[in-house]
Design a protein around this motif. Sequence first.
Motif, short mmCIF file in Angstrom:
data_model
loop_
_atom_site.label_atom_id
_atom_site.label_comp_id
_atom_site.label_asym_id
_atom_site.label_seq_id
_atom_site.Cartn_x
_atom_site.Cartn_y
_atom_site.Cartn_z
N THR A 90 4.62 32.66 -18.81
CA THR A 90 4.89 31.92 -17.58
C THR A 90 5.23 30.47 -17.91
O THR A 90 4.43 29.78 -18.55
N ALA A 91 6.40 30.06 -17.50
CA ALA A 91 6.79 28.66 -17.71
C ALA A 91 6.23 27.83 -16.57
O ALA A 91 6.13 28.28 -15.42
N SER A 92 5.83 26.60 -16.88
CA SER A 92 5.23 25.76 -15.85
C SER A 92 5.67 24.32 -16.04
O SER A 92 6.23 23.94 -17.07
N ILE A 93 5.39 23.51 -15.02
CA ILE A 93 5.73 22.10 -15.04
C ILE A 93 4.57 21.33 -14.41
O ILE A 93 3.88 21.86 -13.52
N GLU A 94 4.32 20.13 -14.88
CA GLU A 94 3.22 19.35 -14.33
C GLU A 94 3.47 19.06 -12.86
O GLU A 94 4.48 18.47 -12.49
N GLY A 95 2.56 19.49 -12.01
CA GLY A 95 2.76 19.31 -10.58
C GLY A 95 1.63 19.92 -9.77
O GLY A 95 0.62 20.39 -10.31
N PHE A 96 1.83 19.97 -8.45
CA PHE A 96 0.78 20.39 -7.52
C PHE A 96 1.43 20.83 -6.23
O PHE A 96 2.55 20.42 -5.90
N ASP A 145 0.85 -1.17 0.00
CA ASP A 145 0.00 0.00 0.00
C ASP A 145 0.89 1.23 0.00
O ASP A 145 2.06 1.18 0.39
N ALA A 146 0.37 2.34 -0.45
CA ALA A 146 1.17 3.56 -0.53
C ALA A 146 0.27 4.78 -0.46
O ALA A 146 -0.95 4.69 -0.66
N VAL A 147 0.88 5.91 -0.16
CA VAL A 147 0.21 7.20 -0.26
C VAL A 147 0.53 7.76 -1.64
O VAL A 147 1.70 7.99 -1.97
N PHE A 148 -0.49 7.96 -2.47
CA PHE A 148 -0.29 8.45 -3.83
C PHE A 148 -0.57 9.95 -3.86
O PHE A 148 -1.63 10.41 -3.44
N LEU A 149 0.37 10.70 -4.40
CA LEU A 149 0.25 12.15 -4.53
C LEU A 149 0.42 12.51 -6.00
O LEU A 149 1.42 12.12 -6.62
N TYR A 150 -0.52 13.29 -6.55
CA TYR A 150 -0.45 13.55 -7.98
C TYR A 150 -1.24 14.82 -8.30
O TYR A 150 -2.12 15.25 -7.55
N PRO A 151 -0.95 15.43 -9.46
CA PRO A 151 -1.68 16.65 -9.85
C PRO A 151 -3.11 16.33 -10.26
O PRO A 151 -3.43 15.21 -10.66
N GLU A 152 -3.95 17.33 -10.17
CA GLU A 152 -5.36 17.16 -10.53
C GLU A 152 -5.52 17.10 -12.05
O GLU A 152 -4.85 17.83 -12.80
N LEU A 153 -6.38 16.21 -12.50
CA LEU A 153 -6.73 16.12 -13.91
C LEU A 153 -8.04 16.87 -14.13
O LEU A 153 -9.07 16.52 -13.54
N TYR A 154 -8.02 17.90 -14.97
CA TYR A 154 -9.18 18.75 -15.17
C TYR A 154 -10.14 18.13 -16.20
O TYR A 154 -9.73 17.30 -17.03
N ASP A 196 -11.25 19.21 -18.92
CA ASP A 196 -10.88 19.42 -20.33
C ASP A 196 -9.69 18.58 -20.75
O ASP A 196 -9.18 18.71 -21.87
N GLY A 197 -9.19 17.71 -19.84
CA GLY A 197 -8.09 16.82 -20.19
C GLY A 197 -6.72 17.37 -19.83
O GLY A 197 -5.72 16.65 -19.94
N THR A 198 -6.63 18.64 -19.40
CA THR A 198 -5.35 19.20 -18.99
C THR A 198 -5.05 18.80 -17.54
O THR A 198 -5.93 18.35 -16.81
#
Length: 519
Positions: free
Chosen positions: A179-185, A152-161, A163-165
Motif C-alpha cells: 500500500t502506497a501512502s502519503i503524509e496526511g490526514f 491567527d490561523a486554523v492549523f490542520l496537520y497529521p497526527e504525530l504518533y 513512536d515518532g511516525t
Amino acid sequence: MKKSLNYIFPPLMLFCIILLSSCRKDFETVPSSGNLEFSKDTVYLDTVFSNIGSSTYNLKVYNKSNEDILIPIIKLSQGEASKYRLNVDGIPGKTFENIEILAKDSIFIFIETTVDIADFAASQNQFLYTDAIEFDTDVRLQKVELVTLIKDAVFLYPELYPDGTTETLPIGIGENGETASIEGFYLEDEELTFTNEKPYVIYGYAGIPSNKTLEIQAGARIHFHANSGIIAANNASLHVNGALSSDPILLENEVIFEADRLEPAFRDVPGQWGTIWLTEGSTNHIFNYATIKNASVGILMDSSDGGTAPTLTLKNTQIYNSSNVGLLARTGNIVGENLVINNSGQSSLHLSLGGTYHFKHSTFANYWQYSYRQFPAVYIENALETPEEIFVADLSAQFSNCIIYGNNNLELVFNINENAAFDYNFQNCLIKFIDLNGTSETLPEYDFSNEALFQNIILNESPDFYDPQNNLLMIGENAAANGTADMATANEVPFDILGTPRNTNPDMGAYESILLPED
C-alpha cells in the motif's frame, strides 16, 4: 669574510620592532557618542502566522567616525520577554555588552521572531507586535523599531504518533503490491467547511473522506506547507465557492490557495507546495473564482467519475506559477469557462490519456522564465506511456474563443495514438504555432486550414497581454483577439473573469480588452 646570521639578526629584529612601534595605531576604543547610523530606522518583518517562525531580517549598524568605538549595551526593549531574537555579529541572544565597531566600519544584526497570538489578543485574528533594539542608554540611547503583523490561523496537520511516525493516507498500490501512502490526514466532519474568518494552514495532505464534500466559502485563504495539499477520496467532492471581488488587488471574495510563506520574496516562487489532487472515483468538483498559485501541480485530476456530467467544472479560475503543470488531467471530464493558466515549468494545460474536455473563453499561456521549457502551453494526448506499457483512451476536446500563447514557438502540440479516438475542434481561437523546421507541414492534425478541425483561427498574431511574466493577462485594444470571438459562445459565458459584460463584439480569451498604458 661572511658575517654570521647570529650577528645580523638581533639588530635587524630590533630595527623592525622600533619601526612597527613608531607606526602603531592605538587600538583602544572610545565610548559611543550616540552617533551610530543604521540601514533602517524601522525593521518591518513580514506577516507571519501565529507560532510560525519568521524569515531572518538584517540591520546594518555603521560607525562612520574616525575612531574605534565601544557600545556598552545592545538589547531588546522588552529584554528576555521579547518575542524577537537577535544575532549580533554571529552571537545569538537578546542582550549584548561591550560591542566594538572599528572606525569607518559596521556590524550586522540579524532579527527573527515567533509569536503566539493567543498570548496577546485572543479575541483578534491579527495584530501588530512591536519592540525595539536599543543601543546604549541615557542621553546616548538610540533605537531601531521592530514591527511584525501576526495572523491567527486554523492549523490542520497529521497526527504525530508516540513512536515518532506520522499519520498517513493511502494513495494506491506500490510497485511490489504494498500500500502506497502519503503524509496526511482525513478532515473531520466539523472541518469540512472552510470559512473566511481565519486563514487555514495545512501540513501534509488534507483528505476529503469518501462520500463527503469540502465546502470552501468566498474569501477563504488556504495556505500549504511544503509537500502539502488536498486529496479528494472516492466519491468525495470539493466545492470552491468564491465570488467576484470589487478590489482587483485584494480579491476579497476570491478563494486563494497558496503557500504558507508570506514574505514578498516568496510571492511568486513556483513549487512551494504539492497539489489539489482529485483522485480516481472522486466526483462533482466545482471551482468558481479561485486562484491557485505556486504549487508543483495546480490541479491533478486522475480520472473522471465515469458519468456524463463534468467531473470538474472550472469557472473564473486562475492557476499560476506551477513548477510542473498547471492543470494535469488523465482521462478527465472537465468544463472550463474564464479559465486562466500561466507560468508552468512544463505545460500549463496537459490533457493526458484521453478524456472529455470543453474550454470556453479561456487563456492558456506560458511565459516560464526559470529554465528552458520543453513542453508547449497546451499538450494534448490520448495515451500514457510507462516503461512497461502504453495505455490509451478515447479523447474529445473542444476549445472555443480561447487564447493559446507563450514564449516558445510551438504552444499547441498533439500526441496521437491511433489505437484510440482523437477528436478535437478549435473554434475562434488565437494560437501560437511557429514551425521553423516545417516538420508539421505534412501532418494532417496541424492543418489549420481544415475547417473540420479549425474554424476562424488566428495564428501567431500578438495577444497584446499586459504583463504575462507577472501573470497579468488582460489584453489590450491592439490584441488580435479583440472583437474576433464567436458570439454564440460568448452568450454562453456573458461576463469575463473580471465581471465585464461581453458586448456585441466579444474578445477571445478570459478577458475583454482594456486600454493598456502602451495602447
